[in-house]
Design a protein around this motif. Sequence first.
Motif, PDB file in Angstrom:
ATOM      1  N   THR A 168      -3.527   0.532  -4.646  1.00  0.00           N
ATOM      2  CA  THR A 168      -4.062   1.867  -4.945  1.00  0.00           C
ATOM      3  C   THR A 168      -4.724   2.523  -3.737  1.00  0.00           C
ATOM      4  OG1 THR A 168      -6.189   0.948  -5.675  1.00  0.00           O
ATOM      5  CG2 THR A 168      -4.478   1.230  -7.348  1.00  0.00           C
ATOM      6  N   SER A 169      -4.677   1.891  -2.581  1.00  0.00           N
ATOM      7  CA  SER A 169      -5.437   2.411  -1.439  1.00  0.00           C
ATOM      8  C   SER A 169      -4.874   3.718  -0.897  1.00  0.00           C
ATOM      9  CB  SER A 169      -5.501   1.369  -0.323  1.00  0.00           C
ATOM     10  OG  SER A 169      -4.215   1.118   0.199  1.00  0.00           O
ATOM     11  N   THR A 213      -7.510  -6.087  -3.365  1.00  0.00           N
ATOM     12  CA  THR A 213      -7.955  -4.765  -3.805  1.00  0.00           C
ATOM     13  C   THR A 213      -9.389  -4.490  -3.380  1.00  0.00           C
ATOM     14  OG1 THR A 213      -8.151  -3.300  -5.738  1.00  0.00           O
ATOM     15  CG2 THR A 213      -8.752  -5.609  -6.048  1.00  0.00           C
ATOM     16  N   GLU A 266     -10.878  -2.271  -5.500  1.00  0.00           N
ATOM     17  CA  GLU A 266     -11.334  -1.780  -6.805  1.00  0.00           C
ATOM     18  C   GLU A 266     -12.111  -2.888  -7.503  1.00  0.00           C
ATOM     19  OE1 GLU A 266     -10.958   1.261  -7.927  1.00  0.00           O
ATOM     20  OE2 GLU A 266      -9.661   1.998  -6.306  1.00  0.00           O
ATOM     21  N   GLU A 317      -3.287  -4.220  -1.968  1.00  0.00           N
ATOM     22  CA  GLU A 317      -4.084  -3.003  -2.088  1.00  0.00           C
ATOM     23  C   GLU A 317      -3.222  -1.858  -2.629  1.00  0.00           C
ATOM     24  OE1 GLU A 317      -6.466  -2.197   1.335  1.00  0.00           O
ATOM     25  OE2 GLU A 317      -7.064  -4.284   1.563  1.00  0.00           O
ATOM     26  N   GLN A 340       0.838  -1.200   0.000  1.00  0.00           N
ATOM     27  CA  GLN A 340       0.000   0.000   0.000  1.00  0.00           C
ATOM     28  C   GLN A 340       0.873   1.250   0.000  1.00  0.00           C
ATOM     29  OE1 GLN A 340      -3.029  -0.147   3.089  1.00  0.00           O
ATOM     30  NE2 GLN A 340      -2.988  -2.371   3.066  1.00  0.00           N
TER      31      GLN A 340
END
Length: 251
Positions: free
Chosen positions: A173-174, A202, A204, A171, A93
Amino acid sequence: MITVKRLHKYYKEHHLFKGIDLDVRKGEAVVLIGPSGSGKSTFLRCINGLEYFQEGEIDVDGIQLHSINRLHPGKEDLEIIRQIRLKAGMVFQQFNLFPHMTVLENIIESPVQVLRMEKHSATEQATAILKRINMQAKAQSFPHQLSGGEQQRAAIARALAMKPEAMLFDEPTSSLDPEMVGEVLSVIKDLVNEGMTTLIATHEMGFAREVADRVVVFDKGDILETGPPEKIFTNPSAERTRAFLSRILIP
């Protein structure tokens, strides 16, 4: 490529994983979904040797990892973890780039120090990877000069420089602003399309539907169900899966 058998993980009295199993075939893209705190990140960290587990077995391309005394790990245990990390790169992350190094220096550090590559060869390889992810113009930039999306792409490039057989994404893109999410997911999608074995935790859901060969649903340390994305997102078997998906408003 990756096999997890009868995995048990305790945090003192809390029994998180109660004998879960998962197989990931070579070239398969497996996406882990589920509520925050359901065990997705811990599961990936167990595979990579960042979290110790009390019972079970993890096999990454023939390298077998068993329970380890976390206070006094043996030399053989540490060597197995090192070998697994060479097989399975991991992206977190947080980007964890060395702030005092340029993007290029961050990428060549491990190939030079761990794989004993010549610096010239490592630099050529890093330059090719940066071009592949459209980051060649940032090679001499420092992390603080990059956007969050650029930092995460640099972190992915750093993992790819070790030539892993599989990639684990926790994760990824968190920690990003919404407008930066797409550029990172695009890089991961390209890796999947190229046949890289991937395990991706994820939130998303649209991305999960698009790239996954198989979706694994976690909740409270259990694997509720697994299946192709069209099955999980349109007709899940488990009531807890339906409840989770309804809360996050899957269209």
